[in-house]
Structure formats: structure tokens, C-alpha cells
Scaffold this active site. Structure first.
Site, PDB file in Angstrom:
ATOM      1  N   ARG A   1      42.514   9.753  48.393  1.00  0.00           N
ATOM      2  CA  ARG A   1      42.174   9.591  46.973  1.00  0.00           C
ATOM      3  C   ARG A   1      43.231  10.161  45.819  1.00  0.00           C
ATOM      4  O   ARG A   1      42.935   9.675  45.139  1.00  0.00           O
ATOM      5  CB  ARG A   1      41.218  10.162  46.829  1.00  0.00           C
ATOM      6  CG  ARG A   1      40.028   9.918  47.033  1.00  0.00           C
ATOM      7  CD  ARG A   1      38.653  10.069  46.294  1.00  0.00           C
ATOM      8  NE  ARG A   1      39.102   9.740  45.327  1.00  0.00           N
ATOM      9  CZ  ARG A   1      38.874   7.968  44.938  1.00  0.00           C
ATOM     10  NH1 ARG A   1      38.333   7.496  45.332  1.00  0.00           N
ATOM     11  NH2 ARG A   1      39.108   7.280  43.660  1.00  0.00           N
TER      12      ARG A   1
ATOM     13  N   LYS B   1      40.597  22.591  45.811  1.00  0.00           N
ATOM     14  CA  LYS B   1      40.045  21.226  45.787  1.00  0.00           C
ATOM     15  C   LYS B   1      40.759  20.999  44.446  1.00  0.00           C
ATOM     16  O   LYS B   1      42.622  20.037  44.792  1.00  0.00           O
ATOM     17  CB  LYS B   1      39.789  20.729  47.431  1.00  0.00           C
ATOM     18  CG  LYS B   1      40.264  19.307  47.498  1.00  0.00           C
ATOM     19  CD  LYS B   1      38.065  18.638  47.660  1.00  0.00           C
ATOM     20  CE  LYS B   1      38.695  17.818  48.231  1.00  0.00           C
ATOM     21  NZ  LYS B   1      38.903  16.594  47.194  1.00  0.00           N
ATOM     22  N   ASN B   2      40.503  20.427  43.732  1.00  0.00           N
ATOM     23  CA  ASN B   2      39.898  19.634  42.852  1.00  0.00           C
ATOM     24  C   ASN B   2      41.587  20.494  41.970  1.00  0.00           C
ATOM     25  O   ASN B   2      41.847  19.643  40.899  1.00  0.00           O
ATOM     26  CB  ASN B   2      38.882  19.688  42.267  1.00  0.00           C
ATOM     27  CG  ASN B   2      38.065  18.785  42.874  1.00  0.00           C
ATOM     28  OD1 ASN B   2      37.522  18.561  43.819  1.00  0.00           O
ATOM     29  ND2 ASN B   2      36.877  18.323  42.449  1.00  0.00           N
TER      30      ASN B   2
ATOM     31  N   MET C   1      25.815  10.790  37.733  1.00  0.00           N
ATOM     32  CA  MET C   1      27.753  10.491  37.468  1.00  0.00           C
ATOM     33  C   MET C   1      27.755   9.598  38.875  1.00  0.00           C
ATOM     34  O   MET C   1      28.412   8.776  38.763  1.00  0.00           O
ATOM     35  CB  MET C   1      28.584  11.320  37.939  1.00  0.00           C
ATOM     36  CG  MET C   1      29.112  12.604  37.046  1.00  0.00           C
ATOM     37  SD  MET C   1      29.746  13.390  36.481  1.00  0.00           S
ATOM     38  CE  MET C   1      29.358  14.824  35.156  1.00  0.00           C
TER      39      MET C   1
ATOM     40  N   ASP D   1      29.614  17.798  42.291  1.00  0.00           N
ATOM     41  CA  ASP D   1      29.688  18.474  43.421  1.00  0.00           C
ATOM     42  C   ASP D   1      28.970  19.965  44.070  1.00  0.00           C
ATOM     43  O   ASP D   1      29.304  19.478  45.088  1.00  0.00           O
ATOM     44  CB  ASP D   1      30.642  19.400  43.852  1.00  0.00           C
ATOM     45  CG  ASP D   1      31.952  17.547  43.264  1.00  0.00           C
ATOM     46  OD1 ASP D   1      32.022  16.230  43.704  1.00  0.00           O
ATOM     47  OD2 ASP D   1      33.505  18.165  43.412  1.00  0.00           O
TER      48      ASP D   1
ATOM     49  N   ASP E   1      36.008   8.563  49.490  1.00  0.00           N
ATOM     50  CA  ASP E   1      34.728   9.238  49.294  1.00  0.00           C
ATOM     51  C   ASP E   1      33.593   8.161  49.390  1.00  0.00           C
ATOM     52  O   ASP E   1      34.409   7.214  48.381  1.00  0.00           O
ATOM     53  CB  ASP E   1      34.067  10.305  48.692  1.00  0.00           C
ATOM     54  CG  ASP E   1      33.971  11.671  49.173  1.00  0.00           C
ATOM     55  OD1 ASP E   1      33.684  11.828  50.253  1.00  0.00           O
ATOM     56  OD2 ASP E   1      33.554  12.633  48.477  1.00  0.00           O
TER      57      ASP E   1
END
Length: 437
Positions: free
Chosen positions: A98, A23-24, A344, A322, A122
Site C-alpha cells: 500500500r 505505522k501511518n 469512511m 482505525d 487491505d
């Protein structure tokens, strides 16, 4: 009416599962098609909400899209409608997504202007756009924030984008990607220090270089980009999603299941397998597959001096933030204790109250740290009704539910669908009792 997952836990799963495309990586790779008027073919695209919305948005801007299969797509960005970028429809659509910020770099490179919404996405804490904006400014972009519309208007100064040296204040993955895409056609050389060097960035650079860009230092935190005048089309295949792979390793351990993860892109996983081994999970790397045997119990290692293990996130090649929610859930049934330190994002741990309701022993120290006291399977978690606050917590809660006694209901699963394709169907094939209601 939003949907929910109904899960009956306590079943051992068995079988093979193939991870989706990353996805990223998808959000930046798909945005990069805007850099050329020629055809770009991308394969191994995950069929998930965030990615499909971005593809739809590109179609609205004028990219010709030909979906060959669910995971392979041809994009031709020959006729971009720049006027659409100022329309109320674009503002509404891009504000929901996003990833829409990622089209700014390519549009600046090719057309000298772009528009970005204030970020949505998110609820995992502040996600700043500063790295993107400051990087663009250093390349010679002027930006105006339109308070009426909640929108940034970006325009290259006279003479277009100019290469320069920059030191990023944080190694932001999306920030680095956006700046690289803006810089590939800037005049002169751009040097980015403290650049993110995640596999996603390496893949983007590999793709851009195959289109004719001149990027060196790929895989390090010092990237140099020699500007070129134009880019050509290319074909690119995306890596498997390392977050999904980590989730499946955790799922196997929690449910005492024997699972093989096929085509896992093992060489790109970095420290991830090692972190799960520190939790006592056995896994074997077999070629490009990962085999996780059924394990009755797993024990968290301590540091060599006997002190309690700490697992924290860190920019690549450190451990990805993640997967911390997955590690936290998996630790609840381990033997031993672990401190989870989420550096983070300040609200990624706010789902632990649901795990505590399920019977887990967790002390939330502050918004960034939680201590998990493993139950060693002496007390199983119990099924409850809960809601998913973000993509990664959603899957962590799903794993908890699959290992718990009784029925769990997970609401707000749109958050899970944003990042994981057909997750319920794929888990059912392994023997999970999960249905969408």
C-alpha cells in the site's frame, strides 16, 4: 504455510507496555528521504511488515540504508536508479505494498517523474488514489494509465511543477502527504484547503521544515507551501502509534486488567481517551503515560437526553476510523448499548460475524453501521477459530479472544503482523496465553 495465533482467554493481564512508532506516520516519513541527496536519520521506526517492505523497496531504488538499531535507520538517497522504477521487479514489489504510492510525491518533486501501481493492501473497501492524482495534476503533472501493466506513469510538464491553489475533495491523509511532498520544491506557492491535519501530517511538515521547506498552517486544514530549490538532511523521531495505544486501552478493559501504557505521546492523542471514557473505561493520564486500573465492569454513557450513544469516525480532530473495530469489540462486554457508524470504509465491519459466533449481541444494520448490545459480562464470549480480514479487525478479534472462555485460533495473522510489531511477545509479558503456531 501461513501462521496462526492460539489464544487461551480469560486471564487478567498486568504490567507495562510501550507502544511502537506510528505505522501511518512511518510510510510517509520514510518516503520523504527521497527528497534530498543528504543523510536523513529516522528513529522510533516500527519493526513491522509494511514498513520493512517500504525500506527494502527504497534500497532497491538505490537509497543507501544503514540500520543502526531495529528502530533507527540512516537513509541517503544520493543515487536513485530511475530505470529500476520501470522494471518488472519494481512493479511486482510495489504492487504488494500500500505505502509504495507515497514515493510518487518525492520523486516528482526531485526528478519530475514517478510510477505508481494500482493500490493493493487491505480489504476494507475501495481506497481511491483520486486525491493523489488530481492533486499532482493541479501541480502540472501529466499522467498516463498503462492498462497492460496496471500502472500509472506520472511526468511533470514543461518547466517542472508549479505551485497552485487546490481544494481537496476529501481530507485524505496519504493524499495530503503526497501532495505536500510534491509541492515542497515546486515553483511558487501551493495552497491546499481541506487538507488532512492528523498528527501524521503535522509530523511530516515538521520534518520537511527542518530540512529547509517553507510550510505554514501546520495542524490546520489550510496548508501553504512556498517552494524551495533543494532540501537538506535531518533527524526525525516518530510519534508513538495512537492506534496501538487505543487497542491497549480496549484490551485492558475487556480483560479486566491493570495496564500502564508508557511514553504514549498523550498530547497527540486528541479525542481518543475521551471516546474510551464514554464507554465507561477509567483511565488516568499521568505525564506521558496512561494508567488503566483493573475494572470489574464498565457502563456505556448515554447522550444527555438519554438517547443511545453513537460512535462514528471523522477526519482529525474527530475519531479515527482505525479504532472503530476496537471500540466495537470493547462494547460487547460493556453494560449498555452503542451504535457504531463506520463512515469512511464500507467493509470494515465485516468481521462482526465472528464476534456473533463468539456469543456477542450485535445487529449489523448495513455495511456502515452496527448496534452492539453490551452483555455486561453476564455471558463471556467463547473461543472459536476465525480469520483476520484486515489489520485493525485482526487486533479487535485478538482482544476478543483474550477475553473469551476457552481456546481461540486466529488465522491469517500476516494481516496483524503488517501493523503490530511482535504483538504476541509483548502480550505474553503482560501475562497473556498466546502462541504463534
Amino acid at each position: 504455510m501461513s501462521s496462526a495465533f492460539e489464544v487461551r482467554g480469560g486471564h487478567r493481564l498486568k504490567g507495562e507496555i510501550v507502544p511502537q512508532g506510528a505505522k501511518n506516520e512511518a510510510l510517509q516519513i520514510i518516503s520523504a528521504v527521497l527528497l534530498t541527496p543528504e543523510k536523513v536519520t529516522i528513529s522510533n521506526i516500527p519493526d513491522i511488515l509494511d514498513v520493512n517492505l517500504l525500506i527494502e523497496l527504497l534500497g532497491d531504488i538505490g537509497v543507501a540504508i544503514n540500520r543502526l538499531t531495529r528502530d533507527t535507520c540512516e537513509f541517503t538517497a544520493a543515487n536513485i536508479d530511475m530505470a529500476y522504477l520501470q522494471s518488472p521487479e519494481f512493479k511486482k514489489k510495489s504492487g504488494r505494498l500500500r505505502g509504495s504510492v507515497m514515493i510518487a510525491g518525492p520523486l516528482l518533486a526531485r526528478y519530475g517523474r514517478a510510477y505508481i501501481p494500482k493500490p493493493g493492501g487491505d480489504k476494507i473497501g475501495r481506497r481511491r488514489l483520486d486525491t493523489h492524482i488530481i492533486g499532482f495534476e493541479k501541480l502540472g503533472v501529466n499522467f498516463v494509465y498503462d492498462t497492460d501493466d496496471n500502472f500509472f506513469r506520472l511526468e511533470a510538464g514543461d518547466g517542472g511543477l508549479k505551485g497552485t491553489y487546490m481544494l481537496l475533495d476529501e481530507p485524505s491523509v496519504t493524499g495530503t502527504a503526497n501532495i505536500i511532498m510534491a509541492a515542497v520544491m515546486a515553483k511558487g506557492v501551493t495552497t491546499i484547503y481541506n487538507a488532512a491535519c492528523e498528527p501524521y501530517i503535522q509530523q511530516l511538515c515538521k520534518m520537511l521544515n527542518s530540512m529547509g521547506a517553507k510550510i505554514s498552517g501546520v495542524g490546520s486544514n489550510l496548508i501553504s507551501i512556498e517552494g524551495v530549490t533543494s532540501l537538506t538532511g535531518c533527524s526525525h523521531s516518530m510519534l508513538p502509534d495512537m492506534i496501538e495505544i487505543g487497542s491497549f486501552i480496549g484490551l485492558a478493559a475487556m480483560t479486566q486488567s491493570e495496564i500502564t501504557i508508557r511514553n504514549a505521546g498523550v498530547e497527540h492523542l486528541g479525542i481518543i481517551p475521551e471516546k474510551f471514557r464514554q464507554l465507561g473505561i477509567q483511565l488516568e493520564l499521568q505525564g506521558n503515560d496512561i494508567y488503566i486500573p483493573a475494572q470489574d465492569s464498565y457502563e456505556i454513557q448515554t447522550f444527555l437526553d438519554g438517547s443511545i450513544l453513537t460512535v462514528y469516525d471523522h477526519p482529525w480532530p474527530g475519531f479515527t476510523p482505525d479504532l472503530l473495530s476496537i471500540v466495537l469489540v470493547v462494547a460487547t462486554q460493556a453494560k449498555g448499548s452503542v451504535m457504531i457508524h463506520q463512515k469512511m470504509f464500507e467493509s470494515r465491519l465485516f468481521f462482526v460475524d465472528k464476534l456473533i459466533d463468539m456469543g456477542a449481541q450485535i445487529v449489523l444494520c448495513d455495511p456502515h453501521r452496527a448496534v452492539v448490545i453490551g452483555l455486561g459480562r453476564q455471558h463471556l464470549l467463547r473461543g472459536i477459530t476465525m480469520s483476520s480480514p484486515d489489520i485493525r479487525a485482526g487486533v479487535a478479534l485478538l482482544i476478543a479472544a483474550l477475553s473469551a472462555e476457552g481456546k481461540s485460533t486466529i488465522q491469517n495473522i500476516e494481516q496483524i503482523d503488517r501493523g503490530y510489531q511482535y504483538i504476541d511477545e509483548r502480550l505474553r509479558k503482560l501475562g497473556a496465553d498466546i502462541k504463534r503456531v
